[in-house]
Design an enzyme around this catalytic site. Structure first.
Site, PDB file in Angstrom:
ATOM      1  N   ASN A 144      86.256   9.137   0.767  1.00 34.30           N
ATOM      2  CA  ASN A 144      85.409   8.086   0.194  1.00 34.30           C
ATOM      3  C   ASN A 144      86.272   6.867  -0.071  1.00 34.30           C
ATOM      4  O   ASN A 144      87.479   6.998  -0.285  1.00 34.30           O
ATOM      5  CB  ASN A 144      84.793   8.572  -1.120  1.00 34.30           C
ATOM      6  N   HIS A 155      86.538   3.553  -2.693  1.00 38.18           N
ATOM      7  CA  HIS A 155      86.017   3.107  -3.983  1.00 38.18           C
ATOM      8  C   HIS A 155      86.743   1.813  -4.380  1.00 38.18           C
ATOM      9  O   HIS A 155      87.968   1.739  -4.267  1.00 38.18           O
ATOM     10  CB  HIS A 155      86.258   4.209  -5.029  1.00 38.18           C
ATOM     11  N   GLN A 168      90.865  -5.754   1.458  1.00 43.08           N
ATOM     12  CA  GLN A 168      91.838  -4.654   1.456  1.00 43.08           C
ATOM     13  C   GLN A 168      91.173  -3.333   1.839  1.00 43.08           C
ATOM     14  O   GLN A 168      91.787  -2.493   2.494  1.00 43.08           O
ATOM     15  CB  GLN A 168      92.511  -4.538   0.082  1.00 43.08           C
ATOM     16  N   GLU A 169      89.925  -3.134   1.422  1.00 44.22           N
ATOM     17  CA  GLU A 169      89.210  -1.903   1.810  1.00 44.22           C
ATOM     18  C   GLU A 169      89.195  -1.762   3.325  1.00 44.22           C
ATOM     19  O   GLU A 169      89.404  -0.673   3.866  1.00 44.22           O
ATOM     20  CB  GLU A 169      87.761  -1.929   1.294  1.00 44.22           C
ATOM     21  N   GLY A 174      77.430  -1.774   5.173  1.00 44.41           N
ATOM     22  CA  GLY A 174      78.202  -1.171   6.264  1.00 44.41           C
ATOM     23  C   GLY A 174      79.424  -1.943   6.718  1.00 44.41           C
ATOM     24  O   GLY A 174      79.873  -1.788   7.856  1.00 44.41           O
ATOM     25  N   ARG A 202      68.825  17.875  -4.288  1.00 42.11           N
ATOM     26  CA  ARG A 202      70.082  17.296  -3.774  1.00 42.11           C
ATOM     27  C   ARG A 202      70.789  18.279  -2.847  1.00 42.11           C
ATOM     28  O   ARG A 202      71.319  17.907  -1.807  1.00 42.11           O
ATOM     29  CB  ARG A 202      70.991  16.886  -4.934  1.00 42.11           C
ATOM     30  N   MET A 242      75.403   5.795  -1.267  1.00 38.95           N
ATOM     31  CA  MET A 242      74.982   5.747  -2.668  1.00 38.95           C
ATOM     32  C   MET A 242      74.202   6.997  -3.071  1.00 38.95           C
ATOM     33  O   MET A 242      73.145   6.913  -3.668  1.00 38.95           O
ATOM     34  CB  MET A 242      74.148   4.483  -2.921  1.00 38.95           C
ATOM     35  N   THR A 256      85.750  15.415  -3.845  1.00 40.54           N
ATOM     36  CA  THR A 256      85.538  16.682  -4.544  1.00 40.54           C
ATOM     37  C   THR A 256      84.205  16.566  -5.274  1.00 40.54           C
ATOM     38  O   THR A 256      83.544  15.528  -5.184  1.00 40.54           O
ATOM     39  CB  THR A 256      86.683  16.938  -5.549  1.00 40.54           C
TER      40      THR A 256
HETATM   41  C1  GRF Z   1      82.420  -0.896  -0.951  1.00 36.51           C
HETATM   42  O1  GRF Z   1      82.874  -1.773  -1.935  1.00 36.51           O
HETATM   43  C2  GRF Z   1      82.941   0.508  -1.198  1.00 36.51           C
HETATM   44  O2  GRF Z   1      84.203   0.525  -1.778  1.00 36.51           O
HETATM   45  C3  GRF Z   1      81.915   1.064  -2.166  1.00 36.51           C
HETATM   46  O3  GRF Z   1      80.681   0.546  -1.727  1.00 36.51           O
HETATM   47  C4  GRF Z   1      80.920  -0.687  -1.030  1.00 36.51           C
HETATM   48  C5  GRF Z   1      80.315  -0.506   0.334  1.00 36.51           C
HETATM   49  O4  GRF Z   1      80.378  -1.663   1.093  1.00 36.51           O
HETATM   50  N1  GRF Z   1      81.960   2.505  -2.183  1.00 36.51           N
HETATM   51  P1  GRF Z   1      80.026  -1.635   2.615  1.00 36.51           P
HETATM   52  O5  GRF Z   1      78.631  -1.027   2.744  1.00 36.51           O
HETATM   53  O6  GRF Z   1      81.050  -0.803   3.331  1.00 36.51           O
HETATM   54  O7  GRF Z   1      80.042  -3.063   3.068  1.00 36.51           O
END
Ligand code: GRF
Length: 224
Positions: free
Chosen positions: A118, A120, A184-185, A19, A76, A101, A152
């Site tokens: 999302n 990634h 960076q995320e 998270g 699902r 996930m 998508t």
């Molecule tokens: C991140 O690297 C994100 O890009 C990928 O899963 C990871 C999640 O990390 N989809 P967190 O749970 O937000 O710390």
């Protein structure tokens, strides 16, 4: 897309683990950098750190157990229908997948077209899927990075909103690279949410334009 809203954008975050992206968005909202309200944090995993982070900040946390849905051919989809009910009850405008996930089905995707994002940890369309930092290193790439995109039905395939590039250093391991990408995320995900809140994201086919902004300035972040 919401423009000139009188109430904050209503956001749901779906997360399955640590998270840290959820935390970055919470922090940006609390700092006034993102004009949105997280109305619920939902997980398909019990007792994960993401739900704990939500509780710490007084946010509603929900665990939706996939087990009761398992073993059916449409498990699902039925799970996503239950999830969609919750999202609709909370009048969610924007859904954020943050380390969620579980592959989302058409049930959710069609209900939230261009309203579900999302993040990634690769420069899509290179390296969709898992273990992507290792794949970028093994391939000999000089640049890695991260991407925020609309969701998508194809996994990691939707229109790209923002990307940040990170150099791959000779001594990088998948772990060290992942750490630098994650920094960076935490910048680009809140930024994408704020652009959405301002009603500035225009989707045309596969392309996302940032309205009234300098496209290259806002959609690309390059980090050292
Ligand atoms: C991140 O690297 C994100 O890009 C990928 O899963 C990871 C999640 O990390 N989809 P967190 O749970 O937000 O710390």
């Amino acid at each position: 897309m919401p423009i000139n809203r009188t109430t904050p954008l209503r956001v749901a975050v779906l997360a399955s683990g640590r998270g840290s992206n959820l935390q970055a968005i919470i922090d940006a909202i609390e700092a006034g950098q993102v004009e949105a309200e997280i109305v619920c944090v939902i997980s398909n995993k019990k007792d994960v750190a993401a739900l704990e982070r939500a509780r710490k900040h007084g946010l509603k946390d929900l665990f939706i157990d996939p087990k009761p849905f398992a073993g059916r051919p449409d498990s699902r989809e039925t799970y996503d229908r239950a999830l969609l009910d919750v999202l609709q009850q909370h009048e969610v405008d924007l859904v954020l997948l943050a380390g969620y996930m579980k592959i989302v089905t058409a049930v959710l995707v069609t209900a939230y077209v261009n309203r579900m994002m999302n993040i990634h940890p690769s420069l899509l369309p290179s390296f969709p899927g898992l273990d992507v930092q290792k794949k970028a290193i093994d391939w000999g790439c000089k640049l890695a990075g991260c991407t925020v995109h609309f969701v998508t039905e194809g996994v990691d395939e939707g229109p790209i909103i923002i990307q940040a590039a990170v150099p791959i250093l000779d001594e990088d391991t998948p772990e060290t690279l992942a750490e630098r990408i994650l920094i960076q995320e935490h910048k680009i995900y809140p930024r994408a949410v704020q652009l959405f809140a301002e009603g500035r994201l225009k989707v045309e086919g596969r392309r996302v334009f940032i309205d009234a902004g300098k496209l290259t300035d806002e959609a690309i972040i390059s980090a050292v």
